[in-house]
Motif scaffolding. Sequence first.
Motif, PDB file in Angstrom:
ATOM      1  N   CYS A  69       0.808  -1.222   0.000  1.00  0.00           N
ATOM      2  CA  CYS A  69       0.000   0.000   0.000  1.00  0.00           C
ATOM      3  C   CYS A  69       0.843   1.275   0.000  1.00  0.00           C
ATOM      4  CB  CYS A  69      -0.944   0.006   1.202  1.00  0.00           C
ATOM      5  SG  CYS A  69      -2.214  -1.265   1.087  1.00  0.00           S
ATOM      6  N   PHE A  70       2.010   1.239   0.633  1.00  0.00           N
ATOM      7  CA  PHE A  70       2.822   2.449   0.727  1.00  0.00           C
ATOM      8  C   PHE A  70       3.541   2.778  -0.576  1.00  0.00           C
ATOM      9  CE2 PHE A  70       4.146   5.279   4.284  1.00  0.00           C
ATOM     10  CZ  PHE A  70       2.981   5.154   5.023  1.00  0.00           C
ATOM     11  N   VAL A  71       3.617   1.823  -1.468  1.00  0.00           N
ATOM     12  CA  VAL A  71       4.321   2.067  -2.731  1.00  0.00           C
ATOM     13  C   VAL A  71       3.316   1.885  -3.875  1.00  0.00           C
ATOM     14  CG1 VAL A  71       6.287   1.405  -4.160  1.00  0.00           C
ATOM     15  CG2 VAL A  71       6.434   1.173  -1.676  1.00  0.00           C
ATOM     16  N   ALA A 157      10.415   1.758  -4.353  1.00  0.00           N
ATOM     17  CA  ALA A 157      10.065   1.132  -3.077  1.00  0.00           C
ATOM     18  C   ALA A 157      10.638   1.917  -1.903  1.00  0.00           C
ATOM     19  CB  ALA A 157      10.541  -0.310  -3.051  1.00  0.00           C
ATOM     20  N   ASN A 158      10.077   3.097  -1.686  1.00  0.00           N
ATOM     21  CA  ASN A 158      10.493   3.966  -0.592  1.00  0.00           C
ATOM     22  C   ASN A 158       9.565   3.719   0.587  1.00  0.00           C
ATOM     23  OD1 ASN A 158      11.631   6.038   0.876  1.00  0.00           O
ATOM     24  ND2 ASN A 158      10.510   7.658  -0.182  1.00  0.00           N
ATOM     25  N   LEU A 159      10.109   3.151   1.652  1.00  0.00           N
ATOM     26  CA  LEU A 159       9.295   2.859   2.829  1.00  0.00           C
ATOM     27  C   LEU A 159       9.861   3.601   4.023  1.00  0.00           C
ATOM     28  CD1 LEU A 159       8.965  -0.688   1.646  1.00  0.00           C
ATOM     29  CD2 LEU A 159       6.981   0.584   2.477  1.00  0.00           C
ATOM     30  N   PRO A 160       9.030   3.872   5.025  1.00  0.00           N
ATOM     31  CA  PRO A 160       9.563   4.592   6.194  1.00  0.00           C
ATOM     32  C   PRO A 160      10.766   3.837   6.766  1.00  0.00           C
ATOM     33  CG  PRO A 160       7.177   4.382   6.347  1.00  0.00           C
ATOM     34  CD  PRO A 160       7.612   3.541   5.182  1.00  0.00           C
ATOM     35  N   SER A 161      11.774   4.603   7.172  1.00  0.00           N
ATOM     36  CA  SER A 161      13.008   4.001   7.663  1.00  0.00           C
ATOM     37  C   SER A 161      12.916   3.666   9.146  1.00  0.00           C
ATOM     38  CB  SER A 161      14.168   4.978   7.439  1.00  0.00           C
ATOM     39  OG  SER A 161      15.265   4.613   8.247  1.00  0.00           O
ATOM     40  N   ALA A 167       9.469  13.363  13.399  1.00  0.00           N
ATOM     41  CA  ALA A 167       9.027  14.349  12.398  1.00  0.00           C
ATOM     42  C   ALA A 167       8.936  13.685  11.019  1.00  0.00           C
ATOM     43  CB  ALA A 167       9.999  15.528  12.368  1.00  0.00           C
ATOM     44  N   GLU A 168       9.953  12.886  10.701  1.00  0.00           N
ATOM     45  CA  GLU A 168       9.969  12.206   9.402  1.00  0.00           C
ATOM     46  C   GLU A 168       8.806  11.205   9.285  1.00  0.00           C
ATOM     47  OE1 GLU A 168      13.833  10.918   8.150  1.00  0.00           O
ATOM     48  OE2 GLU A 168      13.028   9.303   6.895  1.00  0.00           O
ATOM     49  N   LEU A 169       8.570  10.443  10.352  1.00  0.00           N
ATOM     50  CA  LEU A 169       7.481   9.458  10.310  1.00  0.00           C
ATOM     51  C   LEU A 169       6.134  10.146  10.134  1.00  0.00           C
ATOM     52  CD1 LEU A 169       8.668   7.163  13.230  1.00  0.00           C
ATOM     53  CD2 LEU A 169       8.672   6.570  10.792  1.00  0.00           C
ATOM     54  N   LYS A 170       5.939  11.240  10.875  1.00  0.00           N
ATOM     55  CA  LYS A 170       4.668  11.962  10.749  1.00  0.00           C
ATOM     56  C   LYS A 170       4.492  12.446   9.320  1.00  0.00           C
ATOM     57  CE  LYS A 170       3.542  14.938  14.129  1.00  0.00           C
ATOM     58  NZ  LYS A 170       3.730  15.867  15.289  1.00  0.00           N
ATOM     59  N   LYS A 171       5.575  12.953   8.753  1.00  0.00           N
ATOM     60  CA  LYS A 171       5.505  13.455   7.384  1.00  0.00           C
ATOM     61  C   LYS A 171       5.204  12.292   6.421  1.00  0.00           C
ATOM     62  CE  LYS A 171       7.995  16.312   4.054  1.00  0.00           C
ATOM     63  NZ  LYS A 171       7.594  15.502   2.907  1.00  0.00           N
ATOM     64  N   ASN A 172       5.885  11.172   6.602  1.00  0.00           N
ATOM     65  CA  ASN A 172       5.666  10.036   5.710  1.00  0.00           C
ATOM     66  C   ASN A 172       4.207   9.586   5.737  1.00  0.00           C
ATOM     67  OD1 ASN A 172       8.903   8.340   6.223  1.00  0.00           O
ATOM     68  ND2 ASN A 172       8.356  10.114   4.996  1.00  0.00           N
ATOM     69  N   PHE A 173       3.601   9.570   6.899  1.00  0.00           N
ATOM     70  CA  PHE A 173       2.213   9.112   6.994  1.00  0.00           C
ATOM     71  C   PHE A 173       1.233  10.177   6.495  1.00  0.00           C
ATOM     72  CE2 PHE A 173       1.546   4.929   9.126  1.00  0.00           C
ATOM     73  CZ  PHE A 173       2.873   4.518   9.068  1.00  0.00           C
TER      74      PHE A 173
HETATM   75  C1  LIG Z   1       9.864  10.048   4.580  1.00  0.00           C
HETATM   76  O1  LIG Z   1      10.278  11.358   4.787  1.00  0.00           O
HETATM   77  C2  LIG Z   1      11.637  11.588   4.473  1.00  0.00           C
HETATM   78  C3  LIG Z   1      11.992  13.006   4.882  1.00  0.00           C
HETATM   79  O2  LIG Z   1      11.136  13.913   4.269  1.00  0.00           O
HETATM   80  C4  LIG Z   1      11.858  11.338   2.982  1.00  0.00           C
HETATM   81  O3  LIG Z   1      13.208  11.509   2.664  1.00  0.00           O
HETATM   82  C5  LIG Z   1      11.430   9.917   2.681  1.00  0.00           C
HETATM   83  O4  LIG Z   1      11.532   9.702   1.294  1.00  0.00           O
HETATM   84  C6  LIG Z   1      10.002   9.667   3.126  1.00  0.00           C
HETATM   85  N1  LIG Z   1       9.666   8.282   2.936  1.00  0.00           N
HETATM   86  C7  LIG Z   1       8.460   7.900   2.541  1.00  0.00           C
HETATM   87  C8  LIG Z   1       8.194   6.455   2.538  1.00  0.00           C
HETATM   88  O5  LIG Z   1       7.590   8.683   2.210  1.00  0.00           O
END
Ligand SMILES: *[C@@H]1O[C@H](CO)[C@@H](O)[C@H](O)[C@H]1NC(C)=O
Length: 324
Positions: A69-71, A157-161, A167-173
């Motif tokens: 779902c994330f990709v 395939a960019n998934l939350p790290s 801050a990054e997780l909140k932005k990703n979601f």
């Molecule tokens: C999550 O956020 C970071 C920082 O903005 C970004 O580099 C990364 O690509 C994002 N990952 C996803 C899965 O959106």
Amino acid sequence: MAIKNILALVVLLSILGVSVAYPKSSLDVNYYQSKCPNATDIVRNVTEKLVGPKKSLAAALLRMHFHDCFVRGCDASLLLFSPNKDAERDAIPNLSVRGYEVVDAAKAALEEACPNVVSCADVLTLVARDAVAAIGGPWWEVPLGRRDGRISRKDEANLPSPFAGIAELKKNFTDKGLTVKDLVVLSGAHTIGISTCGLVNPRIYNFNGNGDADSDMDPSYVRDLKQRCKPSDSTTTVDMDPGSVEKFDTGYFNAVSQKKGLFVSDSALLKDIQTRVYITTQLALGEKFSTFNKDFAESMVRLGKLGVLTGKDGEIRNKCASVN
Ligand SMILES: *[C@@H]1O[C@H](CO)[C@@H](O)[C@H](O)[C@H]1NC(C)=O
Ligand code: HEM
Ligand SMILES: *[C@@H]1O[C@H](CO)[C@@H](O)[C@H](O)[C@H]1NC(C)=O
Ligand SMILES: *[C@@H]1O[C@H](CO)[C@@H](O)[C@H](O)[C@H]1NC(C)=O
Ligand SMILES: CC(=O)N[C@H]1CO[C@H](CO)[C@@H](O)[C@@H]1O
């Protein structure tokens, strides 16, 4: 003049993204009721049969759905196989994804009963739900009618790290249209399953370049982890919610609150007021009165709607590993 006004209105509505003549087709829990009335029972039967004797598959299947779902949205793009090894499933976060055989078995049973009707994207969504229920976790109605994508690319395939901060997780979601509550609730999926040492070692050995572990971790937990994960070992696995890896409960929130979250991204949930309060509230309510199961069900339905293909978009794959 009247016609001109109507035209102007139509133009305005379409600029606003309101579709006038063609309402966007949406998902429906009864989508297969006439097309394949046994569809959901068939998937549940196959999933129970395979997950029952091998409970660790439940975690794998839940994670598989999240990664799909994330990709590119929940379009089964993760299931596509590429001989060139350049599909989503070949990307690093997917190397530890397991359980493809369950999805394939459910799809094969569906093709027997109603050929070319049920999408792999729906099969995967149902399998994830049934797998969680099969180990005693929550159950929820799954809106259906997804269609399968035709594209799967490793480089997307960019998934939350697991090393991401709050801050990054909140932005990703929130970038995906999910909420901060979804972030903390869905992170609760880590109440089941395992991780490989390779993703843990950077946190327990030399986190800041001075040979120490991340100070956000409980020292006794770090000692336990070091027993299991030796510095050069990246493949041994550790439990994410020690002691109850196959039980869907609030154990993960308890671990996180005691600074025993396995990843930086787990510990990060203590660093935001909303996510922290969610965790402390669930623990205060206790297993019996916790709203986690209900919240998880709701967040899973939202996760399952990300970027879905419906109507005439995409296709119904014959086999989940390849486009038609
Ligand atoms: C999550 O956020 C970071 C920082 O903005 C970004 O580099 C990364 O690509 C994002 N990952 C996803 C899965 O959106
Ligand atoms: C919030 C961001 C998230 C991050 C950074 C993250 C990261 C990870 C990582 C690194 C692993 C271990 C993988 C490995 O060892 O190779 C893992 C496992 C797992 N994740 Fe997440 N995850 C996140 C959210 C989620 C969500 C939303 C779900 C499902 C709703 C989920 C379900 C799981 C499950 C069930 C496992 C165990 C898999 C198994 O046992 O095979 N995770 N996650
Ligand atoms: C649905 O499953 C039941 C029980 O296995 C079977 O008797 C029935 O024929 C199936 N119905 C359809 C429409 O395939
Ligand atoms: C699912 O399994 C149940 C219990 O074994 C069985 O009664 C039912 O007929 C099965 N349904 C389908 C559609 O296969
Ligand atoms: C379980 C699974 O199919 N994972 C795949 C992830 O990617 C690697 C590298 O291509 C494959 O070998 C695995 O089969």
